[in-house]
Design a protein around this motif. Structure first.
Motif, PDB file in Angstrom:
ATOM      1  N   LYS A  98      20.029 -10.965  20.018  1.00  0.00           N
ATOM      2  CA  LYS A  98      21.016 -10.379  20.930  1.00  0.00           C
ATOM      3  C   LYS A  98      20.902 -11.032  22.293  1.00  0.00           C
ATOM      4  CE  LYS A  98      20.041  -5.908  18.748  1.00  0.00           C
ATOM      5  NZ  LYS A  98      19.581  -4.526  18.988  1.00  0.00           N
ATOM      6  N   ASP A  99      22.020 -11.088  23.003  1.00  0.00           N
ATOM      7  CA  ASP A  99      21.948 -11.557  24.385  1.00  0.00           C
ATOM      8  C   ASP A  99      21.814 -10.351  25.311  1.00  0.00           C
ATOM      9  OD1 ASP A  99      24.475 -10.475  24.246  1.00  0.00           O
ATOM     10  OD2 ASP A  99      25.461 -12.099  25.301  1.00  0.00           O
ATOM     11  N   THR A 100      21.226 -10.549  26.466  1.00  0.00           N
ATOM     12  CA  THR A 100      21.026  -9.479  27.446  1.00  0.00           C
ATOM     13  C   THR A 100      21.395  -9.999  28.818  1.00  0.00           C
ATOM     14  OG1 THR A 100      18.712 -10.118  27.808  1.00  0.00           O
ATOM     15  CG2 THR A 100      19.135  -8.452  26.124  1.00  0.00           C
ATOM     16  N   PRO A 101      21.646  -9.114  29.779  1.00  0.00           N
ATOM     17  CA  PRO A 101      21.905  -9.573  31.143  1.00  0.00           C
ATOM     18  C   PRO A 101      20.713 -10.377  31.671  1.00  0.00           C
ATOM     19  CG  PRO A 101      22.484  -7.263  30.896  1.00  0.00           C
ATOM     20  CD  PRO A 101      21.766  -7.651  29.650  1.00  0.00           C
ATOM     21  N   ASP A 102      20.984 -11.226  32.646  1.00  0.00           N
ATOM     22  CA  ASP A 102      19.920 -12.067  33.199  1.00  0.00           C
ATOM     23  C   ASP A 102      18.824 -11.204  33.822  1.00  0.00           C
ATOM     24  OD1 ASP A 102      21.515 -14.100  32.410  1.00  0.00           O
ATOM     25  OD2 ASP A 102      22.340 -14.510  34.406  1.00  0.00           O
ATOM     26  N   GLY A 103      17.634 -11.741  33.879  1.00  0.00           N
ATOM     27  CA  GLY A 103      16.514 -11.014  34.476  1.00  0.00           C
ATOM     28  C   GLY A 103      15.248 -11.175  33.672  1.00  0.00           C
ATOM     29  N   ALA A 104      15.380 -11.541  32.401  1.00  0.00           N
ATOM     30  CA  ALA A 104      14.205 -11.763  31.560  1.00  0.00           C
ATOM     31  C   ALA A 104      14.466 -12.960  30.674  1.00  0.00           C
ATOM     32  CB  ALA A 104      13.919 -10.522  30.708  1.00  0.00           C
ATOM     33  N   GLY A 105      13.407 -13.647  30.276  1.00  0.00           N
ATOM     34  CA  GLY A 105      13.558 -14.795  29.407  1.00  0.00           C
ATOM     35  C   GLY A 105      13.631 -14.381  27.954  1.00  0.00           C
ATOM     36  N   LEU A 106      13.416 -15.326  27.053  1.00  0.00           N
ATOM     37  CA  LEU A 106      13.446 -15.042  25.623  1.00  0.00           C
ATOM     38  C   LEU A 106      12.329 -14.065  25.292  1.00  0.00           C
ATOM     39  CD1 LEU A 106      14.128 -17.663  22.876  1.00  0.00           C
ATOM     40  CD2 LEU A 106      12.567 -15.770  22.489  1.00  0.00           C
ATOM     41  N   THR A 107      12.686 -12.954  24.658  1.00  0.00           N
ATOM     42  CA  THR A 107      11.731 -11.861  24.425  1.00  0.00           C
ATOM     43  C   THR A 107      11.791 -11.388  22.981  1.00  0.00           C
ATOM     44  OG1 THR A 107      12.010 -11.115  26.712  1.00  0.00           O
ATOM     45  CG2 THR A 107      11.020  -9.549  25.168  1.00  0.00           C
ATOM     46  N   VAL A 108      10.623 -11.168  22.399  1.00  0.00           N
ATOM     47  CA  VAL A 108      10.525 -10.538  21.090  1.00  0.00           C
ATOM     48  C   VAL A 108      10.003  -9.117  21.313  1.00  0.00           C
ATOM     49  CG1 VAL A 108       9.390 -10.523  18.834  1.00  0.00           C
ATOM     50  CG2 VAL A 108      10.105 -12.689  19.864  1.00  0.00           C
ATOM     51  N   THR A 109      10.807  -8.117  20.961  1.00  0.00           N
ATOM     52  CA  THR A 109      10.366  -6.731  21.054  1.00  0.00           C
ATOM     53  C   THR A 109      10.033  -6.238  19.659  1.00  0.00           C
ATOM     54  OG1 THR A 109      11.797  -6.355  22.977  1.00  0.00           O
ATOM     55  CG2 THR A 109      10.953  -4.417  21.839  1.00  0.00           C
ATOM     56  N   VAL A 110       8.759  -5.969  19.408  1.00  0.00           N
ATOM     57  CA  VAL A 110       8.321  -5.516  18.097  1.00  0.00           C
ATOM     58  C   VAL A 110       8.730  -4.053  17.947  1.00  0.00           C
ATOM     59  CG1 VAL A 110       6.381  -5.334  16.503  1.00  0.00           C
ATOM     60  CG2 VAL A 110       6.362  -7.081  18.302  1.00  0.00           C
ATOM     61  N   GLY A 111       9.577  -3.756  16.951  1.00  0.00           N
ATOM     62  CA  GLY A 111      10.140  -2.424  16.818  1.00  0.00           C
ATOM     63  C   GLY A 111       9.316  -1.485  15.965  1.00  0.00           C
ATOM     64  N   SER A 112       9.792  -0.236  15.901  1.00  0.00           N
ATOM     65  CA  SER A 112       9.110   0.798  15.115  1.00  0.00           C
ATOM     66  C   SER A 112       9.116   0.480  13.616  1.00  0.00           C
ATOM     67  CB  SER A 112       9.797   2.154  15.341  1.00  0.00           C
ATOM     68  OG  SER A 112       9.750   2.516  16.701  1.00  0.00           O
ATOM     69  N   ASP A 113       9.996  -0.436  13.204  1.00  0.00           N
ATOM     70  CA  ASP A 113      10.052  -0.812  11.789  1.00  0.00           C
ATOM     71  C   ASP A 113       8.939  -1.786  11.388  1.00  0.00           C
ATOM     72  OD1 ASP A 113      11.044  -2.901  13.324  1.00  0.00           O
ATOM     73  OD2 ASP A 113      12.494  -3.542  11.810  1.00  0.00           O
ATOM     74  N   TRP A 114       8.148  -2.257  12.372  1.00  0.00           N
ATOM     75  CA  TRP A 114       7.113  -3.270  12.083  1.00  0.00           C
ATOM     76  C   TRP A 114       5.798  -2.863  12.754  1.00  0.00           C
ATOM     77  CZ3 TRP A 114       7.536  -9.204  13.511  1.00  0.00           C
ATOM     78  CH2 TRP A 114       6.627  -9.916  12.720  1.00  0.00           C
ATOM     79  N   ARG A 115       5.281  -1.745  12.323  1.00  0.00           N
ATOM     80  CA  ARG A 115       4.078  -1.201  12.950  1.00  0.00           C
ATOM     81  C   ARG A 115       2.794  -1.839  12.414  1.00  0.00           C
ATOM     82  NH1 ARG A 115       4.850   3.511  15.752  1.00  0.00           N
ATOM     83  NH2 ARG A 115       2.693   4.163  15.369  1.00  0.00           N
ATOM     84  N   THR A 116       2.871  -2.435  11.244  1.00  0.00           N
ATOM     85  CA  THR A 116       1.677  -3.049  10.651  1.00  0.00           C
ATOM     86  C   THR A 116       2.064  -4.318   9.910  1.00  0.00           C
ATOM     87  OG1 THR A 116       1.917  -1.791   8.598  1.00  0.00           O
ATOM     88  CG2 THR A 116       0.541  -0.808  10.310  1.00  0.00           C
ATOM     89  N   GLY A 117       1.057  -5.154   9.634  1.00  0.00           N
ATOM     90  CA  GLY A 117       1.231  -6.315   8.773  1.00  0.00           C
ATOM     91  C   GLY A 117       1.769  -7.537   9.474  1.00  0.00           C
ATOM     92  N   ALA A 118       1.662  -8.664   8.747  1.00  0.00           N
ATOM     93  CA  ALA A 118       2.107  -9.945   9.285  1.00  0.00           C
ATOM     94  C   ALA A 118       3.511 -10.309   8.823  1.00  0.00           C
ATOM     95  CB  ALA A 118       1.122 -11.043   8.853  1.00  0.00           C
ATOM     96  N   GLN A 119       4.087  -9.511   7.923  1.00  0.00           N
ATOM     97  CA  GLN A 119       5.416  -9.803   7.393  1.00  0.00           C
ATOM     98  C   GLN A 119       6.437  -8.838   7.980  1.00  0.00           C
ATOM     99  OE1 GLN A 119       6.295 -12.362   5.100  1.00  0.00           O
ATOM    100  NE2 GLN A 119       8.317 -11.716   5.828  1.00  0.00           N
ATOM    101  N   ALA A 120       7.464  -9.389   8.630  1.00  0.00           N
ATOM    102  CA  ALA A 120       8.515  -8.532   9.190  1.00  0.00           C
ATOM    103  C   ALA A 120       9.261  -7.822   8.071  1.00  0.00           C
ATOM    104  CB  ALA A 120       9.486  -9.373  10.006  1.00  0.00           C
ATOM    105  N   PRO A 121       9.746  -6.603   8.313  1.00  0.00           N
ATOM    106  CA  PRO A 121      10.485  -5.870   7.277  1.00  0.00           C
ATOM    107  C   PRO A 121      11.741  -6.629   6.873  1.00  0.00           C
ATOM    108  CG  PRO A 121      10.734  -4.826   9.425  1.00  0.00           C
ATOM    109  CD  PRO A 121       9.670  -5.861   9.581  1.00  0.00           C
ATOM    110  N   LYS A 122      12.019  -6.604   5.589  1.00  0.00           N
ATOM    111  CA  LYS A 122      13.183  -7.317   5.070  1.00  0.00           C
ATOM    112  C   LYS A 122      14.451  -6.494   5.297  1.00  0.00           C
ATOM    113  CE  LYS A 122      11.203 -11.020   3.458  1.00  0.00           C
ATOM    114  NZ  LYS A 122      11.503 -12.341   4.031  1.00  0.00           N
ATOM    115  N   ILE A 123      15.373  -7.070   6.036  1.00  0.00           N
ATOM    116  CA  ILE A 123      16.655  -6.426   6.302  1.00  0.00           C
ATOM    117  C   ILE A 123      17.756  -7.390   5.870  1.00  0.00           C
ATOM    118  CG2 ILE A 123      18.173  -5.483   8.086  1.00  0.00           C
ATOM    119  CD1 ILE A 123      15.712  -4.865   9.743  1.00  0.00           C
ATOM    120  N   PRO A 124      18.761  -6.937   5.126  1.00  0.00           N
ATOM    121  CA  PRO A 124      19.835  -7.841   4.693  1.00  0.00           C
ATOM    122  C   PRO A 124      20.457  -8.568   5.880  1.00  0.00           C
ATOM    123  CG  PRO A 124      20.062  -5.702   3.645  1.00  0.00           C
ATOM    124  CD  PRO A 124      18.993  -5.557   4.673  1.00  0.00           C
TER     125      PRO A 124
END
Length: 555
Positions: free
Chosen positions: A498-524
């Motif tokens: 997603k794009d966001t208004p200026d003020g921060a650079g490229l950011t990865v926000t780890v969500g509640s769907d990925w609380r554990t493990g090295a594999q991101a949850p599979k989403i279609p």
């Protein structure tokens, strides 16, 4: 001694005869020769009298015009004042409530490049029977005094560019997490619970909104709530809507299935309004289930939209204002849209949306293991995909999404992994649970192992139901390409970018769907169709017809 009438000289004395001539002229006669034979003097006096008389007539005419102007102004001001008082009277009758109960945390979608934002409106149908009128229209006396339930819940999403729209229903028997809420009228407090979504209304409409935001992550701008009586009034104001059944139907109580809407209708197309419209919208058993009822409601709403567009209601200010005035009597709304004008402006948001770009559907779902015969749960993956499309303001039309994906593929190539600066944020606490410790560092290490050596963490907390990769809008196509390469490296779908208004650079926000493990949850990914298996109805389609469950078919 007087002065001559010539400039610089004394004025000539006025004779009695001249005054008489003036009086005669004022009376409408002609100048005459004076008794002493001074015809010239009499004539001059007559001319002066004529001029003065003309000026007096002009003054009299001006006085009349002024009085007319004053009278018209008074009428205009009086009418305007009456209109203003009537407008204020309508506004004072409109029932309002707080937008939220304060327990969500969903973030508003950032504006697009043109500064536009999507509109999300939660529509709630209450089964409140605590008034004589509502009790007469539906329900039994046993229900009087009970807390109302939100038996109809629909989210209207209008895209930021107002080029497409969607309506998504969640069945009333869907089991979800409901946040802690306090009813704004009774001040009764309810703890957080896991229950059917229609129970959320006990904490007020703001609590139902918070429940939706918790479930979907979609920021909802406003809510509107209507009861039985309001449905009847609004149906009459619109002028009715076309519906259709494939078989004769009579939705009456059965020995082991109490209740019923008492809808009675011959097979075919019918235009309904008033109480018959309410019966249609309440019919559940004859249409097989609550899912069937949602589809019937969508059919009705689609017809209403076609009717309004056919009546040019969205370009007819008077027509739309009349509907807004009816809404004042029928609706309870969140306080930000609590005037007739704001309801009018809200209605205008749908003016430019083509009917073939408006889709209505019911949430993808699975049977609830705790009660598979009666309750449902959001379908993992499919429901998440649908919520992600709404959050990202993407069209539900697969053709539109295919075009957007093709356009994105034509952008510049991503920069080398080692050159892309990334900030990783722990946003795992968005679902109300305590944030999972060390998640930002764990994902940072995953990125470093894939060559993104400039990845680092921050102690600033984040919040995201699903993991997302954001980039500043000013970075343009290159920023998007870099973000897509990061998402791909983590196994995230393109919808996570997603794009966001200026003020921060490229950011990865780890969500509640990925609380554990090295594999991101599979989403279609974007190529999946969220409309499949959701009883979707397109607003431009006029030939939809409801099947009637066999026990409710009349011979």
């Amino acid at each position: 001694m007087g002065r001559s009438s010539t400039p610089g000289e004394g004025t000539r004395p006025r004779t009695p005869h001249a005054r008489a001539a003036e009086r005669h002229e004022d009376g409408g006669g002609t100048a005459t020769t004076s008794p002493d034979g001074d015809a010239e003097r009499g004539t001059a006096g007559g001319h002066r009298a004529a001029r003065r008389g003309g000026r007096r007539k002009q003054k009299k005419k001006h006085r009349v015009l002024r009085w007319i102007a004053f009278s018209v102004a008074f009428l205009i001001l009086g009418t305007g004042a009456a209109g203003y008082l009537y407008y204020q009277h309508l506004n004072s009758k409109l029932q309002k409530g707080a937008r939220s109960a304060g327990n969500s945390g969903a973030k508003k979608t950032a504006p697009n490049a043109a500064g536009q934002t999507p509109l999300n409106l939660l529509l709630i149908g209450s089964d409140d029977r605590n008034s004589a009128e509502n009790l007469k229209l539906g329900g039994s006396k046993k229900s009087v005094g009970a807390e109302p339930l939100a038996d109809v819940q629909m989210l209207l999403h209008v895209s930021a560019d107002r080029k497409n729209a969607s309506v998504v229903s969640i069945p009333r028997d869907t089991r979800v997490d409901i946040p802690a809420c306090e009813n704004p009228d009774t001040h009764k407090k309810y703890p957080a619970t896991n229950d059917l979504i229609n129970v959320s209304l006990r904490g007020g409409a703001g609590c139902t909104l918070d429940t939706w935001e918790k479930l979907t992550g979609v920021y909802i701008d406003h809510w509107m709530m209507v009861d039985f009586a309001g449905v009847v009034d609004m149906a009459d104001a619109v002028g009715g809507a076309w519906v259709c059944v494939n078989q004769d139907v009579y939705d009456l109580p059965k020995p082991k299935v109490p209740g019923g809407s008492f809808l009675r209708m011959k097979a075919g197309r019918h235009k309904i309004k008033g109480e018959e419209a309410l019966k249609w919208l309440r019919t559940r058993h004859a249409f097989g289930s609550d899912i069937g009822r949602s589809k019937a409601q969508h059919m009705y709403l689609n017809s209403v939209l076609r009717e309004l567009k056919g009546q040019n209601a969205f370009t007819d200010t008077g027509r739309l204002m009349n509907l807004a005035e009816t809404a004042v009597e029928s609706l309870t709304v969140s306080e930000e849209i609590g005037t007739v004008k704001k309801l009018f402006d809200l209605g205008m948001q749908l003016k430019d949306v083509p009917l073939d770009k408006m889709n209505m559907l019911t949430m993808p779902r699975i049977p609830d293991p705790e009660n598979p015969d009666a309750h449902v749960l959001p379908k993992p993956g499919a429901a998440d995909k649908l919520w992600a499309l709404l959050r990202d303001d993407q069209s539900l039309d697969p053709k539109d999404r295919a075009k957007a994906k093709k356009k994105a593929a034509q952008g510049p190539k991503a920069g080398p992994a080692a050159s892309i600066g990334i900030t990783v944020v722990n946003g795992t606490g968005a679902d109300g649970q305590p944030p999972a410790q060390g998640r930002a560092a764990a994902v940072r290490d995953l990125l470093k192992a894939k060559g993104f050596t400039e990845a680092d963490t921050t102690t600033e907390p984040g919040s995201a139901l699903t993991t997302e990769v954001t980039y500043p809008r000013s970075a343009g196509a290159q920023g998007k390409s870099d973000a897509l390469s990061v998402a791909k490296a983590l196994g995230l779908p393109t919808s996570a970018v997603k794009d966001t208004p200026d003020g921060a650079g490229l950011t990865v926000t780890v969500g509640s769907d990925w609380r554990t493990g090295a594999q991101a949850p599979k989403i279609p990914d974007d190529d999946s169709d969220p409309l499949e298996g959701t009883e979707a109805v397109n607003s431009a389609k006029k030939d939809d017809c409801m099947d009637v469950y066999w026990p409710y078919r009349t011979p």
